[in-house]
Enzyme design. Structure first.
Site, short mmCIF file in Angstrom:
data_model
loop_
_atom_site.label_atom_id
_atom_site.label_comp_id
_atom_site.label_asym_id
_atom_site.label_seq_id
_atom_site.Cartn_x
_atom_site.Cartn_y
_atom_site.Cartn_z
N HIS A 60 0.85 -1.19 0.00
CA HIS A 60 0.00 0.00 0.00
C HIS A 60 0.88 1.23 0.00
CE1 HIS A 60 0.90 -0.46 4.24
NE2 HIS A 60 0.21 0.61 4.59
N HIS A 62 1.17 3.95 2.21
CA HIS A 62 1.62 4.72 3.37
C HIS A 62 3.13 4.95 3.28
CE1 HIS A 62 -2.03 3.90 6.19
NE2 HIS A 62 -2.04 5.14 5.73
N ASP A 64 5.58 4.77 5.29
CA ASP A 64 6.53 3.81 5.86
C ASP A 64 6.69 2.56 4.98
OD1 ASP A 64 3.80 3.52 6.90
OD2 ASP A 64 4.56 1.87 8.13
N HIS A 136 -7.35 -1.97 6.54
CA HIS A 136 -6.38 -0.95 6.93
C HIS A 136 -6.96 0.42 6.56
CE1 HIS A 136 -2.53 0.37 8.22
NE2 HIS A 136 -2.11 0.79 7.05
ZN LIG Z 1 2.87 0.64 7.83
ZN LIG Z 2 -0.15 1.40 6.56
#
Ligand SMILES: [Zn+2]
Ligand SMILES: [Zn+2]
Length: 244
Positions: A60, A62, A64, A136
């Site tokens: 995904h 995000h 990080d 999520h």
């Molecule tokens: Zn993450």
């Molecule tokens: Zn995430």
């Protein structure tokens, strides 16, 4: 297959765990799953190096999980390895285009292939993959590689994902926080243990660890163990697991 955890941390640094990255190697094929902050350095430390990773599969978008994408592109460009395939869920093409739009001088430097994938079956870097949508705060895909390895990406623990992982030799699962942190979009040991209960999985590695988990490993394992009696361990950066 060899699975190397490059980054087992999350969006808040622990000082020891870099952000998410998992390296898969099998019969000369190499695939990097996610490319969070620090993963470029871990790749170098792993002995594989950024020169040898020409495909990245994203769970995904995000930060990080994608923060080192541009640094990976730049390092490959400087090393004369201009080809890179980036595969990920819907929106991956515009994510990469927009990253490059911010750093205009990077445009046109790489021979980039961008591909968006959906829940179901596909192949990437010579690996056959099944993808499953997780729970999520952004659309996120878990990935399964035959009966060998399943990676949860970021997700709450839920029965669908536990079903998806069943009979994997190795499952690497998000276990971001200890039980006393009130959290959504990620599991705690208790919720993960409840969903894993009764499943046949060779070994579970906990990853995506926030600083809140430091010093809490034993109680987290006990909490999972209250429901699930399988082999559960904490993943560590640069740890390699061989799967037959
Ligand atoms: Zn993450
Ligand atoms: Zn995430």
């Amino acid at each position: 297959m060899r699975v190397t955890f490059l980054g087992t941390g999350s969006a808040m640094p622990t000082g020891e765990r870099f952000q998410t990255g998992v390296l898969l190697q099998e019969e000369g094929r190499t695939l990097l799953i996610d490319c969070g902050s620090g993963v470029l350095h871990r790749l170098q430390q792993s002995g594989v190096g950024y020169e040898n990773v020409s495909t990245v599969l994203l769970t995904h978008h995000h930060l990080d999980h994608v923060a080192d994408l541009l640094p990976l592109m730049k390092a490959r460009w400087l090393a004369g390895e201009g080809h890179l395939e980036i595969v990920g869920p819907q929106g991956t093409k515009s994510l990469v285009d927009e990253l490059l739009a911010v750093h205009e001088y990077m445009q046109g430097k790489l021979d980039l292939q961008l591909r968006e994938v959906h829940p179901g079956e596909f192949s990437v870097a010579g690996f056959d993959v099944s993808a499953y949508e997780t729970r999520h705060s952004l659309p996120c895909l878990a990935y399964r590689f035959g009966n060998l390895f399943t990676f949860s990406g970021d997700s709450e623990a839920f029965a669908g994902l536990a079903n998806f992982a069943e009979e994997s030799a190795i499952l690497a699962h998000d276990c971001s926080f200890p039980d006393d942190v009130d959290v959504s979009n990620h599991p705690t040991p208790d919720t993960l243990g409840r969903e894993l209960a009764g499943r046949e999985i060779g070994r579970v590695y906990l990853t995506h660890l926030y600083p809140h988990t430091d010093g809490r490993h034993e109680e987290m394992l006990e909490s999972i163990g209250a429901h699930y009696d399988g082999d559960v361990r904490f993943a560590e950066d640069l740890q390699t697991v061989s799967i037959e």
